[in-house]
Enzyme design. Structure first.
Site, PDB file in Angstrom:
ATOM      1  N   THR A 139       3.285 -19.012 -29.239  1.00 53.35           N
ATOM      2  CA  THR A 139       3.689 -20.000 -30.233  1.00 53.35           C
ATOM      3  C   THR A 139       4.685 -20.944 -29.583  1.00 53.35           C
ATOM      4  O   THR A 139       5.607 -20.508 -28.898  1.00 53.35           O
ATOM      5  CB  THR A 139       4.337 -19.347 -31.469  1.00 53.35           C
ATOM      6  OG1 THR A 139       4.946 -20.394 -32.252  1.00 53.35           O
ATOM      7  CG2 THR A 139       5.396 -18.319 -31.118  1.00 53.35           C
ATOM      8  N   GLY A 140       4.485 -22.229 -29.776  1.00 53.54           N
ATOM      9  CA  GLY A 140       5.398 -23.185 -29.167  1.00 53.54           C
ATOM     10  C   GLY A 140       4.721 -24.520 -28.986  1.00 53.54           C
ATOM     11  O   GLY A 140       3.680 -24.787 -29.611  1.00 53.54           O
ATOM     12  N   ARG A 194      -5.852 -34.032 -32.296  1.00 54.03           N
ATOM     13  CA  ARG A 194      -5.156 -33.255 -31.262  1.00 54.03           C
ATOM     14  C   ARG A 194      -5.399 -31.756 -31.463  1.00 54.03           C
ATOM     15  O   ARG A 194      -5.351 -31.234 -32.570  1.00 54.03           O
ATOM     16  CB  ARG A 194      -3.663 -33.570 -31.340  1.00 54.03           C
ATOM     17  CG  ARG A 194      -2.762 -32.742 -30.430  1.00 54.03           C
ATOM     18  CD  ARG A 194      -2.202 -31.515 -31.125  1.00 54.03           C
ATOM     19  NE  ARG A 194      -1.191 -30.841 -30.302  1.00 54.03           N
ATOM     20  CZ  ARG A 194      -0.718 -29.624 -30.557  1.00 54.03           C
ATOM     21  NH1 ARG A 194      -1.147 -28.956 -31.601  1.00 54.03           N
ATOM     22  NH2 ARG A 194       0.186 -29.076 -29.784  1.00 54.03           N
ATOM     23  N   GLY A 248      -4.054 -27.992 -29.996  1.00 53.53           N
ATOM     24  CA  GLY A 248      -3.011 -27.355 -29.190  1.00 53.53           C
ATOM     25  C   GLY A 248      -3.533 -26.156 -28.430  1.00 53.53           C
ATOM     26  O   GLY A 248      -4.732 -26.014 -28.174  1.00 53.53           O
ATOM     27  N   GLY A 290       2.392 -26.685 -27.816  1.00 49.48           N
ATOM     28  CA  GLY A 290       1.081 -26.339 -27.284  1.00 49.48           C
ATOM     29  C   GLY A 290       0.692 -26.993 -25.978  1.00 49.48           C
ATOM     30  O   GLY A 290       0.049 -26.371 -25.132  1.00 49.48           O
ATOM     31  N   THR A 316       3.147 -21.000 -36.149  1.00 52.51           N
ATOM     32  CA  THR A 316       1.882 -20.363 -35.770  1.00 52.51           C
ATOM     33  C   THR A 316       1.995 -18.848 -35.912  1.00 52.51           C
ATOM     34  O   THR A 316       3.067 -18.288 -35.696  1.00 52.51           O
ATOM     35  CB  THR A 316       1.580 -20.735 -34.304  1.00 52.51           C
ATOM     36  OG1 THR A 316       1.265 -22.124 -34.264  1.00 52.51           O
ATOM     37  CG2 THR A 316       0.455 -19.933 -33.711  1.00 52.51           C
TER      38      THR A 316
HETATM   39  N1  ASP Z   1       1.382 -23.777 -30.498  1.00 51.89           N
HETATM   40  C1  ASP Z   1       1.043 -24.512 -31.686  1.00 51.89           C
HETATM   41  C2  ASP Z   1       0.425 -25.829 -31.292  1.00 51.89           C
HETATM   42  O1  ASP Z   1       0.895 -26.455 -30.367  1.00 51.89           O
HETATM   43  C3  ASP Z   1       2.204 -24.756 -32.584  1.00 51.89           C
HETATM   44  C4  ASP Z   1       2.983 -23.535 -32.979  1.00 51.89           C
HETATM   45  O2  ASP Z   1       3.148 -22.613 -32.186  1.00 51.89           O
HETATM   46  O3  ASP Z   1       3.436 -23.467 -34.134  1.00 51.89           O
HETATM   47  O4  ASP Z   1      -0.511 -26.252 -31.930  1.00 51.89           O
END
Ligand code: ASP
Length: 336
Positions: A247-248, A225, A227, A250, A197
């Site tokens: 980012t992480g 889904r 996030g 979600g 992300t």
């Molecule tokens: N946070 C994003 C999600 O869960 C994924 C990511 O950070 O790459 O959709």
């Protein structure tokens, strides 16, 4: 038992200009916390660092010429969305049904206006559509076909869904599907967390903040889904004091209302930004079983960039105009 590495990469910049009671422009970006050190090659690293620098330069040019934080955020995110190295725009991961479904959000700190979109399949730069939702509609969040109808009306650039197809992401989906059938054979615990992300935070010459985040979500996601990235308060938040892009994993960022929690810790608990970000990202979220990172920026120019994965693609430019990029926790976070 799963071993969790909790690594904190926190940087405090006491800007000279901030110390003098003025706010200098600051831009902070991330390209995701899904770095797997063993799978990085010198070529990928060089490519990513170059893309981060390009994004910083595009965004910072806006700030230097006196444009609002929102402009800088959009400009930086567009560069990252157009680069296939990141899980956003061109490089978005695939959902279970073999489609790329993109989410994004943007927020203006001063007015606390916000725009968000989820699950779009034909919008080249989702961050620009999120901004159009904020500026040209009475709504905050649009999803799916309705969001695409609005994009047409707003004159946003549309592309064929095939624009988002990259071989690397397609193979990641094939691996996820294969691991699902045969979990024992999975080499990465079946996580498939391609946290690529992208996000940007800016503090403009007028002292206003803005935040933006854009993503393809998680590989092999099902049932449309959504996030944290397009959820205001979870993946993105900005007010008069603080801006955050996350980012992480979600689901955990939504459950902890991560971005808003960081800013509220600063505002209500009077915690320093770095402490607030550290608590939410490296304590609260891992306690629940999640992982990832975030970037945070205060109205005084303070920056925090905590994460608990192998690395987080990140970069910043503060009052001195020097471009900094980093990937790993142990990296020298000095300018290049
Ligand atoms: N946070 C994003 C999600 O869960 C994924 C990511 O950070 O790459 O959709």
């Amino acid at each position: 038992m799963r071993l969790r590495r909790v690594i904190s990469s926190v940087l405090l910049l006491a800007l000279t200009s901030a110390a003098q009671g003025e706010t200098g422009p600051v831009l902070v970006i991330h390209g995701g916390a899904g770095v797997i050190r063993s799978s990085m090659t010198p070529a990928i690293e060089a490519d990513v660092r170059k893309a981060l620098r390009n994004a910083l330069q595009a965004g910072y040019a806006k700030l230097e010429s006196g444009q609002p934080a929102l402009e800088a955020v959009a400009a930086a995110v567009v560069v990252l969305e157009n680069d296939p190295n990141f899980n956003a725009g061109k490089g978005a991961v695939f959902a279970h049904d073999g489609k790329n479904k993109l989410d994004a959000s943007i927020m203006d700190g001063k007015s606390r206006r916000a725009g968000a979109i989820a699950g779009v399949e034909t919008v080249r730069n989702p961050i620009l559509l999120a901004r159009a939702v904020m500026e040209e509609s009475p709504f905050v969040m649009l999803a799916g076909k309705g969001a695409e109808d609005f994009a047409k009306q707003a004159g946003i650039t549309l592309v064929q869904p095939s624009y988002f197809r990259t071989e690397r992401r397609w193979q990641q989906l094939q691996k996820a599907l294969a691991d699902e059938k045969n979990p024992q054979a999975s080499t990465d615990g079946g996580t498939h967390k391609h946290f690529g992300t992208v996000g940007a935070l800016a503090l403009d010459k007028q002292g206003n903040l803005a935040a933006g985040t854009s993503t393809g979500g998680m590989t092999n996601k099902r049932y449309d889904r959504i996030g944290d990235s397009p959820v205001i308060g979870a993946g993105t938040y900005a007010d008069g004091h603080c801006a955050v892009s996350a980012t992480g994993w979600g689901e955990f960022y939504i459950r902890t209302v991560a971005a808003h929690s960081i800013c509220m810790r600063v505002e209500l608990l009077k915690q320093p930004l770095a402490e607030a970000a550290e608590y939410v990202i490296n304590k609260d979220i891992p306690t629940l079983g999640g992982d990832g990172g975030a970037i945070a920026l205060g109205a005084d120019g303070t920056i925090a960039m905590p994460f608990n994965t192998d690395g987080m693609f990140r970069g910043w430019v503060a009052g001195d105009g020097v471009v900094h990029v980093a990937i790993y926790p142990d990296e020298d976070e000095s300018g290049e």
